[in-house]
Write a protein that holds these residues in place. Sequence first.
Motif, PDB file in Angstrom:
ATOM      1  N   GLN A   1       0.829  -1.205   0.000  1.00  0.00           N
ATOM      2  CA  GLN A   1       0.000   0.000   0.000  1.00  0.00           C
ATOM      3  C   GLN A   1       0.864   1.256   0.000  1.00  0.00           C
ATOM      4  N   GLY A   2       1.940   1.230   0.785  1.00  0.00           N
ATOM      5  CA  GLY A   2       2.852   2.366   0.803  1.00  0.00           C
ATOM      6  C   GLY A   2       3.486   2.596  -0.554  1.00  0.00           C
ATOM      7  N   LEU A   3       3.841   1.500  -1.227  1.00  0.00           N
ATOM      8  CA  LEU A   3       4.435   1.607  -2.563  1.00  0.00           C
ATOM      9  C   LEU A   3       3.441   2.215  -3.553  1.00  0.00           C
ATOM     10  N   CYS A   4       2.191   1.756  -3.504  1.00  0.00           N
ATOM     11  CA  CYS A   4       1.178   2.225  -4.460  1.00  0.00           C
ATOM     12  C   CYS A   4       0.665   3.617  -4.131  1.00  0.00           C
ATOM     13  N   LEU A   5       0.277   3.836  -2.861  1.00  0.00           N
ATOM     14  CA  LEU A   5      -0.483   5.022  -2.490  1.00  0.00           C
ATOM     15  C   LEU A   5       0.374   6.197  -2.039  1.00  0.00           C
ATOM     16  N   PHE A   6       1.554   5.913  -1.492  1.00  0.00           N
ATOM     17  CA  PHE A   6       2.375   6.982  -0.931  1.00  0.00           C
ATOM     18  C   PHE A   6       3.748   7.097  -1.588  1.00  0.00           C
ATOM     19  N   CYS A   7       3.891   6.494  -2.761  1.00  0.00           N
ATOM     20  CA  CYS A   7       5.174   6.551  -3.456  1.00  0.00           C
ATOM     21  C   CYS A   7       4.982   6.655  -4.964  1.00  0.00           C
ATOM     22  N   LEU A   8       4.662   5.533  -5.617  1.00  0.00           N
ATOM     23  CA  LEU A   8       4.658   5.484  -7.073  1.00  0.00           C
ATOM     24  C   LEU A   8       3.607   6.381  -7.704  1.00  0.00           C
TER      25      LEU A   8
ATOM     26  N   GLY B   1      -0.542   6.309 -12.580  1.00  0.00           N
ATOM     27  CA  GLY B   1      -0.681   6.829 -11.222  1.00  0.00           C
ATOM     28  C   GLY B   1      -2.077   6.612 -10.668  1.00  0.00           C
ATOM     29  N   THR B   2      -3.093   6.758 -11.525  1.00  0.00           N
ATOM     30  CA  THR B   2      -4.475   6.519 -11.092  1.00  0.00           C
ATOM     31  C   THR B   2      -4.693   5.060 -10.736  1.00  0.00           C
ATOM     32  N   LEU B   3      -4.091   4.168 -11.513  1.00  0.00           N
ATOM     33  CA  LEU B   3      -4.209   2.735 -11.223  1.00  0.00           C
ATOM     34  C   LEU B   3      -3.514   2.380  -9.908  1.00  0.00           C
ATOM     35  N   PHE B   4      -2.358   2.994  -9.647  1.00  0.00           N
ATOM     36  CA  PHE B   4      -1.691   2.788  -8.361  1.00  0.00           C
ATOM     37  C   PHE B   4      -2.577   3.289  -7.217  1.00  0.00           C
TER      38      PHE B   4
END
Length: 297
Positions: free
Chosen positions: A68-75, A157-160
């Motif tokens: 979740q951190g990778l998807c929502l708060f990084c990439l 980014g939207t998909l992440f």
Amino acid sequence: MNLSLYLLTVLIWGTTWIAIKLQMGEVAVAASIAYRFALASLVLFAMLWFSGRLQPLDRRGQGICLVQGLCLFCLNFLCFYTASQWIPSGLIAVIFSTATLWNAINARLFFKQRIAANVLLGGALGLVGLGLLFWPELAGHQASRESLLGIGLALLGTLFFSAGNMLSSLQQKAGLKPLTTNAWGMLYGALMLVGICLVSGTPFAFEWNARYVGSLLYLAIPGSVIGFTAYLTLVGRMGPERAAYCTVLFPVVALNISVFLEGYQWTAPALLGLGLVMLGNVLVFRKPKPVLTEARV
């Protein structure tokens, strides 16, 4: 409660663009995002520790927080910030608002949730409305290799972002609160951003002035601690597809603020677009009528 969380999310995330613009300067984008989520994570952990509300996480919970951190708060932030170099902010806003539709599709795929017709129709109206709101900006943009790359990054980014929504929903179904999972997710996101900076040779500069520090504090505390907690709580309470309609309303708030700060002027197509966005909002949150069955004798 849902209405309060919804309005809070829209108002906060509809104003963070001001702070993001103030962040632009000597500090690299990846470093600024790392500072933002490192500070937000520190605030969340301190708040949860002193209030005794920090929930324990097992290996599975930690693993989901890491992704979740990778998807929502990084990439997703890296994708959107990079895309903004090549395509207009209005086009990014339109692409990001497709999160309503992506969340509905992903909720169907991963959680077998039925896709409500009113949510799809409302999301489609919101997209058309945003297209009208930003039509002058979109019409004046020339297609190029860089713009296609920017569109691809904004969509990625939207998909992440949508994937992060699904992971938060999964954690909440397991009884974990967004405050705890956000604290860990933001920490992991910040650490991964630091790693990206180190690998790419990005310097960790910092601007010790009121503009940069003030905007960083706003993005970290209202924008991240409060905004993400309110939004992901909505994801758990209302479902990912309804909560994601916030992404359609963020640009509307931003444009209204721009009237006072940047001299934005409303036009007939923009007003029509605003009306469609509002109509889409009504459709998304309309409760389905109960199906009446005829009593048998």
